[in-house]
Design an enzyme around this catalytic site. Structure first.
Site, PDB file in Angstrom:
ATOM      1  N   LYS A 159       0.886  -1.310   0.245  1.00 26.30           N
ATOM      2  CA  LYS A 159      -0.115   0.256  -0.084  1.00 26.30           C
ATOM      3  C   LYS A 159       0.469   1.824   0.097  1.00 26.30           C
ATOM      4  O   LYS A 159       0.571   2.475  -0.836  1.00 26.30           O
ATOM      5  CB  LYS A 159      -1.246   0.179   1.271  1.00 26.30           C
ATOM      6  N   THR A 160       1.756   1.556   0.948  1.00 22.98           N
ATOM      7  CA  THR A 160       2.664   2.532   1.160  1.00 22.98           C
ATOM      8  C   THR A 160       3.599   2.592  -0.629  1.00 22.98           C
ATOM      9  O   THR A 160       3.865   3.663  -0.659  1.00 22.98           O
ATOM     10  CB  THR A 160       4.250   1.966   1.739  1.00 22.98           C
TER      11      THR A 160
ATOM     12  N   ASP B 252      -0.386   6.323   7.203  1.00 20.74           N
ATOM     13  CA  ASP B 252      -1.377   4.996   6.987  1.00 20.74           C
ATOM     14  C   ASP B 252      -1.567   4.560   8.502  1.00 20.74           C
ATOM     15  O   ASP B 252      -1.336   5.752   9.254  1.00 20.74           O
ATOM     16  CB  ASP B 252       0.874   4.563   7.423  1.00 20.74           C
TER      17      ASP B 252
ATOM     18  N   THR C  41      -5.712  -1.349   6.984  1.00 23.38           N
ATOM     19  CA  THR C  41      -5.790  -2.850   7.544  1.00 23.38           C
ATOM     20  C   THR C  41      -6.950  -3.010   7.845  1.00 23.38           C
ATOM     21  O   THR C  41      -7.105  -4.398   7.535  1.00 23.38           O
ATOM     22  CB  THR C  41      -4.247  -3.439   8.927  1.00 23.38           C
TER      23      THR C  41
ATOM     24  N   ARG D  38       6.077  -8.509   1.679  1.00 23.22           N
ATOM     25  CA  ARG D  38       7.662  -7.785   2.930  1.00 23.22           C
ATOM     26  C   ARG D  38       7.877  -9.081   3.271  1.00 23.22           C
ATOM     27  O   ARG D  38       8.995  -9.184   3.598  1.00 23.22           O
ATOM     28  CB  ARG D  38       6.660  -6.316   4.077  1.00 23.22           C
TER      29      ARG D  38
HETATM   30  P1  ADP Z   1       2.378  -2.053   3.293  1.00 25.77           P
HETATM   31  O1  ADP Z   1       2.712  -0.454   3.360  1.00 25.77           O
HETATM   32  O2  ADP Z   1       1.176  -2.246   2.359  1.00 25.77           O
HETATM   33  O3  ADP Z   1       2.390  -2.321   4.982  1.00 25.77           O
HETATM   34  P2  ADP Z   1       5.172  -1.602   1.586  1.00 25.77           P
HETATM   35  O4  ADP Z   1       4.410  -0.784   0.411  1.00 25.77           O
HETATM   36  O5  ADP Z   1       5.298  -1.140   2.890  1.00 25.77           O
HETATM   37  O6  ADP Z   1       3.707  -2.474   2.547  1.00 25.77           O
HETATM   38  O7  ADP Z   1       5.378  -3.000   0.833  1.00 25.77           O
HETATM   39  C1  ADP Z   1       6.446  -3.562   1.652  1.00 25.77           C
HETATM   40  C2  ADP Z   1       7.480  -4.196   0.942  1.00 25.77           C
HETATM   41  O8  ADP Z   1       7.536  -5.136   0.129  1.00 25.77           O
HETATM   42  C3  ADP Z   1       8.355  -3.131   0.146  1.00 25.77           C
HETATM   43  O9  ADP Z   1       8.839  -2.008   0.750  1.00 25.77           O
HETATM   44  C4  ADP Z   1       8.313  -3.784  -0.843  1.00 25.77           C
HETATM   45  O10 ADP Z   1       9.703  -3.968  -1.017  1.00 25.77           O
HETATM   46  C5  ADP Z   1       7.875  -4.852  -1.239  1.00 25.77           C
HETATM   47  N1  ADP Z   1       6.871  -4.951  -2.266  1.00 25.77           N
HETATM   48  C6  ADP Z   1       5.160  -4.745  -1.694  1.00 25.77           C
HETATM   49  N2  ADP Z   1       4.164  -5.035  -3.191  1.00 25.77           N
HETATM   50  C7  ADP Z   1       5.361  -5.372  -4.180  1.00 25.77           C
HETATM   51  C8  ADP Z   1       5.178  -5.625  -5.245  1.00 25.77           C
HETATM   52  N3  ADP Z   1       4.199  -5.602  -5.742  1.00 25.77           N
HETATM   53  N4  ADP Z   1       6.134  -5.547  -6.258  1.00 25.77           N
HETATM   54  C9  ADP Z   1       7.010  -5.891  -5.456  1.00 25.77           C
HETATM   55  N5  ADP Z   1       8.081  -5.217  -3.930  1.00 25.77           N
HETATM   56  C10 ADP Z   1       6.632  -5.252  -3.441  1.00 25.77           C
END
Ligand code: ADP
Length: 364
Positions: A91-92, A136, A185, A244
Site C-alpha cells: 500500500k505504501t 498509513d 488494514t 514484505r
Molecule cells: P504496506 O504499506 O501494505 O504495509 P509496503 O508498501 O510497505 O506494504 O510493502 C512492503 C515491502 O514489500 C516493500 O518495501 C516492497 O519491497 C515490497 N513490495 C510490496 N508490494 C510489492 C509489489 N507489488 N512488487 C514488488 N515488491 C513489493
C-alpha cells in the site's frame, strides 16, 4: 513420564515449543507482516520505483494509472485514494508510485502520529498543489483530528475556531489542492464520513506464489544473490502471500546460503534455512501453530472467542486478529462463526493431530 514430557514425546521436540502456553521462543516473528523496521533499514532498495517493477495487483494498478492519466490531462489533482488490505502487501509502495507518476511530492505520515489537529495543520499548510499526503493506518486517527480532516479533504480548507463563547469565530484557511492517500488494514474501522471522502477505493489482496516468485527473483537480483527457480518457489510458498515477508525471508536465506552454501540459494538451502527459523512449508511459524493448537487442544476444535485464545497465548487479541488469523483463514485452517473460531480438518492434518471423532461428525 510427566504429562508435559509425554506431550513433548508425542509432539516431537519442535512441536512442543508450539504447544499452547509454551514460551514462544523468538521474540520477533520473522513472518510478522507489520514489522517494517527491517524494511526501513535493509529494504529500501527493494521497494519498486516504477509501476513496471510493481508485481501483481494488476486491476488495481491499471485502474490507478487510468485515474492518474485522466487527472493529469485535466490538470487537476487526483481524487483521494484509499487502499485497504493486510499489512505488507504494497500500500505504501503504491502511494509512493502515485506521487512519482503525478510528478508530485510524497509526504508520508501515519494515523497514530497525528495526535492533535496542530500536528495536521503544519503538514497540510506545507503541501503544494497536487502533492500526495499519505496517511498509513488511517483508521487510527483520533476523532478530533479526523473531523479536522473532513473540510481539508472536501473543500481544501481548514476551519479554525478562535476565541471562545460569544466571541468565537471560525476562520477558514485555504490549502493547496492535494491528494490524500490513506491506507488501512481495517476498512471496517473507518467511519462512514471519512470513507465517503475517498473518490477511489482499492482493496489489495494476498499475492499468488508465482507473483511472489517474481518479486523474489527481482529482489535477489537487486541484492546480487544467485537464486534458482526452485529456491524462489520454496521461499514464495512460505511467504504467506506477502511481499514484505518474502523479502525478509530472502534476506535470512541469503545469510544462511552465504555461510553454508557458497551464497547460492537452492530449494534445499531455502528449506533448511527457513526450518531453522521455525517457518514451516506453508509459511506458518510457531505463533500460528500455537494459535491452531490452542483451538484444537484447549478448546476441542472450537468454537472459541479470540479473547480466550489471546489469553491462553498471552498475546494481544488485536494482534492475533490482524496478523495471525487472516492468513490462517485464507489457508482454510480456521473458520469464523458467530460463536467463535473453529479449527478445520486441514488444521488437524497440518498439525499432525487426529481429528477428534466428535469434531469429525460436526464437520461432516
Ligand atoms: P504496506 O504499506 O501494505 O504495509 P509496503 O508498501 O510497505 O506494504 O510493502 C512492503 C515491502 O514489500 C516493500 O518495501 C516492497 O519491497 C515490497 N513490495 C510490496 N508490494 C510489492 C509489489 N507489488 N512488487 C514488488 N515488491 C513489493
Amino acid at each position: 513420564m510427566s504429562e508435559s514430557n509425554a506431550r513433548k514425546r508425542l509432539l516431537g521436540p519442535d512441536d512442543a515449543r508450539d504447544a499452547p502456553g509454551a514460551e514462544l521462543e523468538a521474540p520477533e516473528r520473522i513472518v510478522d507482516p507489520q514489522d517494517t523496521l527491517e524494511d526501513e533499514v535493509y529494504g529500501a532498495s527493494l521497494r519498486p520505483r516504477t509501476f513496471e517493477d510493481y508485481v501483481g495487483q494488476e486491476t488495481v494498478v491499471e485502474n490507478l494509472r487510468i485515474s492518474i492519466d485522466a487527472a493529469r490531462r485535466r490538470g487537476e489533482p487526483l481524487e483521494h485514494v484509499l487502499f485497504y488490505g493486510p499489512p505488507g502487501l504494497g500500500k505504501t509502495t503504491l502511494a509512493g508510485l502515485i506521487a512519482r507518476a503525478l510528478g508530485a511530492n510524497f509526504r508520508p505520515t501515519s494515523g497514530p502520529t497525528l495526535e492533535k489537529p496542530k500536528d495536521l495543520v503544519g503538514i497540510l499548510t506545507a503541501l503544494e498543489e497536487g502533492d500526495v499526503f499519505f496517511v498509513d493506518e488511517i483508521h487510527r486517527l483520533g476523532r478530533v483530528v479526523e473531523e479536522f480532516l473532513y473540510p481539508a479533504m472536501e473543500d481544501f480548507q481548514i476551519d479554525f475556531i478562535v476565541d471562545r463563547g460569544a466571541y468565537a469565530k471560525t476562520l477558514k484557511l485555504p490549502l493547496k489542492r492535494f491528494t490524500l492517500v490513506g491506507a488501512t488494514t481495517r476498512a471496517g474501522m473507518l467511519t462512514a464520513p471519512l470513507r465517503e471522502r475517498f473518490g477511489i477505493v482499492h482493496h489489495l489482496d494476498y499475492y499468488a506464489p508465482e507473483e511472489l516468485e517474481r518479486i523474489l527473483r527481482r529482489s535477489a537480483g537487486v541484492l546480487g544473490v544467485p537464486i534458482d527457480d526452485e529456491g524462489a518457489t520454496t521461499i514464495a510458498r512460505r511467504s504467506r502471500g506477502t511481499p514484505r515477508i518474502a523479502n525478509r525471508l530472502l534476506r535470512r536465506v541469503r545469510d544462511f546460503a552465504e555461510v553454508r552454501a557458497a551464497g547460492h540459494i537452492t530449494a534445499e538451502v531455502a528449506a533448511e534455512a527457513l526450518q531453522r527459523e521455525g517457518v514451516d512449508e506453508l509459511g506458518l511459524d510457531r505463533l500460528d501453530r500455537a494459535f491452531l493448537r490452542t483451538i484444537v487442544e484447549q478448546y476441542r476444535g472450537g468454537p472459541v472467542g479470540i479473547g480466550a485464545i489471546a489469553a491462553t497465548l498471552t498475546e494481544d487479541a488485536e494482534t492475533l486478529e490482524d496478523v495471525v488469523e487472516p492468513y490462517l483463514l485464507k489457508q482454510g485452517f480456521v473458520t469464523r462463526t458467530a460463536s467463535g473460531r473453529r479449527a478445520t480438518p486441514e488444521a488437524y492434518r497440518h498439525l499432525g493431530v487426529a481429528v477428534r471423532a466428535s469434531v469429525q461428525e460436526r464437520l461432516l
